[in-house]
Design a protein around this motif. Structure first.
Motif, PDB file in Angstrom:
ATOM      1  N   ASN A  83       0.837  -1.188   0.000  1.00 46.02           N
ATOM      2  CA  ASN A  83       0.000   0.000   0.000  1.00 46.02           C
ATOM      3  C   ASN A  83       0.882   1.251   0.000  1.00 46.02           C
ATOM      4  O   ASN A  83       1.397   1.666   1.035  1.00 46.02           O
ATOM      5  N   TYR A 107       1.640   5.967  12.061  1.00 42.51           N
ATOM      6  CA  TYR A 107       1.763   5.013  13.153  1.00 42.51           C
ATOM      7  C   TYR A 107       2.148   5.722  14.449  1.00 42.51           C
ATOM      8  O   TYR A 107       1.613   5.430  15.514  1.00 42.51           O
ATOM      9  N   TYR A 119      -0.504  -3.113  15.140  1.00 40.54           N
ATOM     10  CA  TYR A 119       0.098  -2.325  14.070  1.00 40.54           C
ATOM     11  C   TYR A 119       1.445  -2.901  13.643  1.00 40.54           C
ATOM     12  O   TYR A 119       1.774  -2.955  12.449  1.00 40.54           O
ATOM     13  N   ASP A 122       1.027  -5.967  11.456  1.00 41.71           N
ATOM     14  CA  ASP A 122       0.762  -5.572  10.068  1.00 41.71           C
ATOM     15  C   ASP A 122       2.040  -5.131   9.373  1.00 41.71           C
ATOM     16  O   ASP A 122       2.279  -5.463   8.201  1.00 41.71           O
ATOM     17  N   LEU A 205       5.014   5.032   8.226  1.00 45.55           N
ATOM     18  CA  LEU A 205       3.964   4.028   8.104  1.00 45.55           C
ATOM     19  C   LEU A 205       2.645   4.677   8.505  1.00 45.55           C
ATOM     20  O   LEU A 205       2.559   5.339   9.538  1.00 45.55           O
ATOM     21  N   VAL A 207      -1.674   4.697   9.053  1.00 45.65           N
ATOM     22  CA  VAL A 207      -2.923   3.993   9.318  1.00 45.65           C
ATOM     23  C   VAL A 207      -3.919   4.477   8.275  1.00 45.65           C
ATOM     24  O   VAL A 207      -4.231   5.661   8.211  1.00 45.65           O
ATOM     25  N   THR A 208      -4.376   3.574   7.433  1.00 38.03           N
ATOM     26  CA  THR A 208      -5.222   3.963   6.314  1.00 38.03           C
ATOM     27  C   THR A 208      -6.651   3.479   6.538  1.00 38.03           C
ATOM     28  O   THR A 208      -6.934   2.697   7.446  1.00 38.03           O
ATOM     29  N   SER A 209      -7.543   3.932   5.697  1.00 41.14           N
ATOM     30  CA  SER A 209      -8.957   3.620   5.875  1.00 41.14           C
ATOM     31  C   SER A 209      -9.567   3.166   4.566  1.00 41.14           C
ATOM     32  O   SER A 209      -9.086   3.487   3.482  1.00 41.14           O
ATOM     33  N   ARG A 216      -4.962  -1.947   2.678  1.00 44.14           N
ATOM     34  CA  ARG A 216      -4.686  -2.413   4.034  1.00 44.14           C
ATOM     35  C   ARG A 216      -3.498  -1.675   4.647  1.00 44.14           C
ATOM     36  O   ARG A 216      -2.696  -1.065   3.966  1.00 44.14           O
ATOM     37  N   ASN A 217      -3.410  -1.788   5.973  1.00 48.96           N
ATOM     38  CA  ASN A 217      -2.283  -1.200   6.691  1.00 48.96           C
ATOM     39  C   ASN A 217      -1.045  -2.091   6.559  1.00 48.96           C
ATOM     40  O   ASN A 217      -1.163  -3.303   6.409  1.00 48.96           O
ATOM     41  N   PRO A 218       0.113  -1.467   6.653  1.00 46.97           N
ATOM     42  CA  PRO A 218       0.303  -0.018   6.729  1.00 46.97           C
ATOM     43  C   PRO A 218       0.407   0.612   5.341  1.00 46.97           C
ATOM     44  O   PRO A 218       0.849  -0.034   4.392  1.00 46.97           O
ATOM     45  N   GLY A 219       0.025   1.878   5.254  1.00 48.44           N
ATOM     46  CA  GLY A 219       0.450   2.650   4.106  1.00 48.44           C
ATOM     47  C   GLY A 219       1.925   2.956   4.277  1.00 48.44           C
ATOM     48  O   GLY A 219       2.391   3.226   5.383  1.00 48.44           O
TER      49      GLY A 219
END
Length: 348
Positions: A83, A107, A119, A122, A205, A207-209, A216-219
């Protein structure tokens, strides 16, 4: 508005994704330790919900920055299924990129004792994917060679010790420092080599939505300096982060968690645990020497004082890890007996 900002706004009007759309004037989104700056502009959505979506504009002056590595690595990471921001429009002559937006929740802004395990799990999964699939791109990446490793460690002696603290090393200290560098370089080059992001930590890194349509996380951001180098570099950047520190017992648990995932991904064999730990510890010392020097350079050369507060944390890692190995004990003594007291003397 500056002339460059006006030029950026004029360029935006020509970008295909923004044609025939109403969008806000760009506002500052973030800056980093380079000459790059980032802006965000919002576009009104045509959906019934009325939600807005946004884009990021990277401003990378060509006299200081080269956008081509960012574009290349972005395409590679996206092809791996990771991502990352996608490049939607570009002008390399002007130094502008239009990027998809991964949001503004790092993050670092959400990590606490309750959230960190999830986190980091991920982040380990994404890193394993990078290291499994990244081998296909070896030929495209600069080597993390001896000269680069040496130049990075020299930032510590040149910018932190000499420029910031006005410390000069004596003859024996200089010899010990050179010996430490030799051991760190040897370890970096003898461990398995792989695709190295090179700044895989809590500020890069995201946290995406689902709403942001970012997956998905992480961006993952700030990947343009990727190299082919020591496989432990990115994991130690994450779990011994310059910007947030966790109890060493917890770090050891994450170290083992990553290692087991890496074994499942056929990156290591389980009987390589001890060698992995030492390689990661040595790699961390090398990275933290570089980081401490960069933080000092940012202040003295670039007028950015925001990173000075992170130097003590970075130095504490060096003392803790170097003290555990006979090859690095002289470095631990140097930092503990001379560098840290000099840092304390600078405090008002």
């Amino acid at each position: 508005m500056t002339e460059r900002f006006e030029r950026m706004c004029d360029w935006l009007a020509t970008c295909e994704p923004l044609k025939n759309q109403t969008y806000s004037q760009p506002v500052a989104a973030s800056s980093d330790a380079s000459f790059r700056r980032y802006f965000r502009c919002e576009v009104a959505s045509h959906t019934q919900t009325g939600q807005r979506h946004s884009y990021i504009i990277m401003d990378a002056p060509p006299s200081h920055e080269d956008c081509k590595p960012f574009i290349r690595v972005s395409e590679q990471l996206h092809a791996m299924g990771l991502n990352v921001p996608q490049v939607l429009a570009q002008d390399l002559t002007l130094g502008f990129l239009l990027l998809s937006d991964l949001g503004n929740t790092t993050y670092l802004s959400v990590l606490n004792e309750q959230t960190v395990d999830g986190y980091y799990s991920d982040a380990f999964d994404a890193l394993i994917t990078l290291q499994q699939k990244g081998k296909a791109y070896q030929a495209t990446l600069p080597l993390y060679h001896e000269t680069l490793l040496t130049n990075e460690m020299s930032l510590f002696s040149d910018w932190l010790c000499q420029s910031h603290l006005e410390l000069s090393l004596g003859k024996l200290e200089t010899q010990a420092w050179q010996s430490v560098q030799t051991h760190l370089i040897k370890s970096a080059q003898q461990q398995p080599q792989n695709f190295v992001h090179r700044d895989y930590h809590s500020r890069n890194l995201m946290v995406t939505s689902e709403q942001a349509n970012t997956g998905r996380n992480p961006g993952i951001l700030d990947f343009q300096d990727a190299v082919w180098g020591g496989v432990t570099y990115d994991v130690v950047s994450l779990i011994r982060d310059c910007y947030i520190k966790w109890p060493e017992e917890q770090v050891k648990e994450w170290q083992r968690a990553y290692f087991l995932k890496a074994c499942e991904g056929h990156l290591f064999l389980k009987n390589e645990w001890e060698g992995f730990v030492k390689a990661m510890d040595f790699m961390g010392v090398q990275r933290h020497l570089k980081a401490a020097g960069i933080f000092a350079r940012l202040y003295h050369r670039d007028g950015k004082d925001g990173y000075l507060k992170d130097i003590p944390t970075t130095l504490s890692y060096i003392v803790e890890q170097a003290s555990a190995y006979s090859e690095l004990k002289d470095l631990a003594k140097l930092v503990e007996n001379r560098v840290l007291p000099a840092m304390d003397n600078l405090k008002p």
